[in-house]
Design an enzyme around this catalytic site. Structure first.
Site, short mmCIF file in Angstrom:
data_model
loop_
_atom_site.label_atom_id
_atom_site.label_comp_id
_atom_site.label_asym_id
_atom_site.label_seq_id
_atom_site.Cartn_x
_atom_site.Cartn_y
_atom_site.Cartn_z
N HIS A 258 0.84 -1.19 0.00
CA HIS A 258 0.00 0.00 0.00
C HIS A 258 0.88 1.24 0.00
CE1 HIS A 258 0.50 -0.57 4.48
NE2 HIS A 258 0.79 0.70 4.37
P1 TYD Z 1 -1.75 -2.39 7.44
O1 TYD Z 1 -1.40 -0.94 7.59
O2 TYD Z 1 -2.32 -2.82 6.13
O3 TYD Z 1 -0.50 -3.30 7.83
P2 TYD Z 1 0.77 -3.84 6.99
O4 TYD Z 1 1.24 -2.73 6.11
O5 TYD Z 1 1.76 -4.20 8.04
O6 TYD Z 1 0.37 -5.03 6.21
O7 TYD Z 1 -2.77 -2.75 8.60
C1 TYD Z 1 -3.16 -4.07 8.86
C2 TYD Z 1 -4.55 -4.05 9.49
O8 TYD Z 1 -4.51 -3.36 10.74
C3 TYD Z 1 -5.59 -3.36 8.63
O9 TYD Z 1 -6.80 -4.12 8.73
C4 TYD Z 1 -5.81 -2.03 9.31
C5 TYD Z 1 -5.45 -2.30 10.75
N1 TYD Z 1 -4.85 -1.12 11.42
C6 TYD Z 1 -5.56 -0.39 12.35
O10 TYD Z 1 -6.73 -0.71 12.67
N2 TYD Z 1 -4.99 0.71 12.94
C7 TYD Z 1 -3.72 1.10 12.62
O11 TYD Z 1 -3.21 2.11 13.18
C8 TYD Z 1 -2.98 0.35 11.64
C9 TYD Z 1 -1.58 0.72 11.25
C10 TYD Z 1 -3.59 -0.76 11.06
#
Ligand code: TYD
Length: 137
Positions: free
Chosen positions: A52
């Site tokens: 992302h």
């Molecule tokens: P994501 O940012 O996509 O993680 P990564 O880049 O490590 O794969 O987030 C993973 C999941 O966690 C997604 O469902 C959103 C949730 N999330 C929150 O609820 N609050 C937050 O502050 C963050 C960073 C993620």
């Protein structure tokens, strides 16, 4: 180096091998004001996370434990790789960088961010991200 390019930040490291170390991040001296801190852990080393970019959010990532590899791509397709394997090193990531992340299983990723969580400011579709280079021209 441009302030708004990805770059490593050396946090001061206070201590000694005998005593151990302390590193500190505080708003004075950072490229943005911290609004949120999150951390991830127990990530299997077979998994690639991320996939992302962010419209608004700037981040500083610290591998407080273990080893973390970041691949970053800007909207023009320029790619950069960063390895975090020291708890006193941070990686600054500006807005609009597509990232993929690999972890050693013992890695703990701590992220300092410029905004509170808002799913609507994520770009999770790579094709949409690539189209941004056309609209930015
Ligand atoms: P994501 O940012 O996509 O993680 P990564 O880049 O490590 O794969 O987030 C993973 C999941 O966690 C997604 O469902 C959103 C949730 N999330 C929150 O609820 N609050 C937050 O502050 C963050 C960073 C993620």
């Amino acid at each position: 180096m441009l302030m708004h390019s990805p770059h490593l930040i050396n946090f001061s490291k206070v201590g000694s091998p005998d005593l151990g170390y302390i590193s500190v991040a505080q708003n004075s001296g950072l490229p943005f004001e911290i609004k949120r801190v999150y951390w991830t852990y127990f990530t299997p080393d077979s998994i690639i996370r991320g996939h992302h970019a962010h419209h608004q959010i700037e981040q500083i990532i610290i591998a407080t434990s273990g080893r973390i590899e970041f691949s970053l791509e800007d909207i023009n397709g320029h790619q950069q790789e960063f390895v975090l394997n020291s708890p006193n090193i941070g990686l600054y990531i500006p807005q609009l960088y597509w990232r993929t992340i690999k972890f050693s299983h013992n890695a703990v990723l701590m992220c300092l961010t410029s905004h509170e969580y808002d799913e609507s400011e994520y770009i999770r579709d790579y094709d949409e991200f690539k189209r941004m280079s056309l609209t930015a021209r």
